[in-house]
Scaffold this motif. Sequence first.
Motif: not given
Length: 692
Positions: A268, A270, A295-296, A304-306, A332, A335
């Motif tokens: 979270s 990065d 995670c991303r 960034h995609e979750w 994503t 989130k």
Amino acid sequence: MDPNRSESDISIEDINRLFSNGDTSGTPFTTAEVAERWECPEQIAEQQLTAFADRGKLQTKEPETGTRIWWQPSDGTQEDDQQAKLQEFGAFVSAVKDYAIFMLDPDGTIGSWNQGAKRIKGYSEDEIVGQHFSTFYTEEDRAEGVPETNLEKATERGRVEDEGWRVRADGSRFWANVVITAIRDIDGTLQGFTKVTRDMTEQREYELQLQRERDLIEQIFETIPVGICVLDANEVFTRANQEALDLLKINETDLGDLSITSRELYDSEDTPIPGDDRPWKEVFKTGQSVYDFQCRIDQAGVDHEWLSINAVPLEGGLSETDRIVISIEDITDQKQRQQQLEQRKTELETELGNILGRISDAFFALDEDWKFTHYNEFAAELFQKSEDELAERSFWEVFPDRDDGQLSNEFREAVERQEPTSFELYDEEVDAWLHYNVYPSESGLSIYVHDITDRKEYQQKLEESNERLEQFAYAASHDLEEPLRMVTSYLQLLEQRYADELDEDAEEFIEFAVDGADRMRNMIEGLLAYSRVETQGKPLESTDLDEVLTEVRDNLQVKIAETNTEIMSESLPQVEGDIAQLRQVFQNLLDNAIEYSGDDRPRIRVEAERDGEEWIVSVSDEGIGIDPDDTDRVFEVFQRLHTYDEYEGTGIGLALSQRIIERHGGEIWVESEPGDGSTFYFTLPAATQPNT
């Protein structure tokens, strides 16, 4: 068969006759065949055959099919031995029940038949031997020449294997595995064929079911809106559905070569997630599943995609050859919504803080565990506690003395009923009268507290002042009665003694004076009654309004008869009240309804309607009515809408009725239009324990 035949009834002669007969010499028999020839139960036959075998008179063998055979050893030539072996083999074939094994001549005519063939195909030996083997094929296969083609292939190749539908004697079908083998003599001449058939219906159905399940799983695998992939022990993709390929941005051609370690993952903040901390590593290391690892993923040209990742071992425990299954879900949007909600929560908390800061009352909120979650500076000031003393602490912990009494009862009852409540109490700790407004919810209580000490003190002073005024009004009205009686008496005495000397004007003046004194006395009596509503009232108790109305009608019976008044009434309820005062209210209202009926016959209706914990009583007439602008003024003391010459009265009856109703905790009002009559309404508390 003779079920009563025993072992002792079977002798060595029976054995010799069966196994040494010219037609059957050296021929093996099954237990069932021996029992049939001896006409005895199979159990008896097997026991006797075993006994003779133990004495060397017979030989026995149990093939893999489980059907034991028996024969008598031969003492003859080598040819006899060969013949015996052939007969023994024939007996083995005949005893097989799981396979249909039979002989065909070169043109496909059936030449032999075993027990398995009878069980599988349903034909007896007599029914089928001599028939063409195409009898077992479907009409479609016969039309296409499948039987002949199979014989041709067996002739050419020596053996042919085929699977397909076959037909039983009763017309039913079964799925068969068939092996046809060509038989040739020492010169290579074709002598015929052996045909072995196995019923594969159940196995085929099982295989079809497995195939359907595989197809369903494959369909789910490809259509489920979640990425699914399989990793081998080297963390290489061995399989993945289209959703997984899209989420991980890999090509199907990469499967089998590409490692999942090529994808960069971030937390979270990065920060890159080390390889050993990734979920599949944990599964390979411990053999335990990992769920909802968030995670991303690094995507070129894309934010960034979750992802939410689940990793579970495939086929139980892990070894070098085991694999793991990974599910990947794009969270994503979830989130982003979560971040928006958290931002909105922060904004609302800030807004709430601003609102609470503008509230002049003390405010605090308690959660389901009675802990303070919000409070403003006025609450801290009122309860003389600092913010640190209130934060995250239970109300009863901070104020243990308040856990027993009205405050505790009111709070707990509001939570239990989930209904707002308000109440007043004197708080000794803060030495103040407090008014509480309590609003429950599923998450706890919101409480507003207002210091009403000044109001209470003013109210107390007002009550004391009113009490003094009541005492003064009572004393004044009582003291005024005596002078009025004296004035009236002397005027009447003057009229009696000097009647002959008074002219008409003097008599009229005396009459006006006496009438004025009488009206003054009535007003004083009304004022006296008005002042004694609170002090002379009796305790409220269950009162039957039907009885009250009956007594009032009796009191007014002369006036009712003179005016031909019609009074209509429904059944009236029981209320909590002072019967004498309620009698006064009904009498005032009915008397007014008769008085102000106009020129028509008075018609009055009395009704009652339940409204929660109280009753609304109405008294309606068809009289002259009241101007809506005057509906409040009629309840003021000594206020009259008409002159005394038009309608008699003191102007205090409705004011007295209002004060009585207010003493009962109710209210009174009127709805009217000039010329359309009037309806007076008043409320009274319902009886808590009605009289029976």
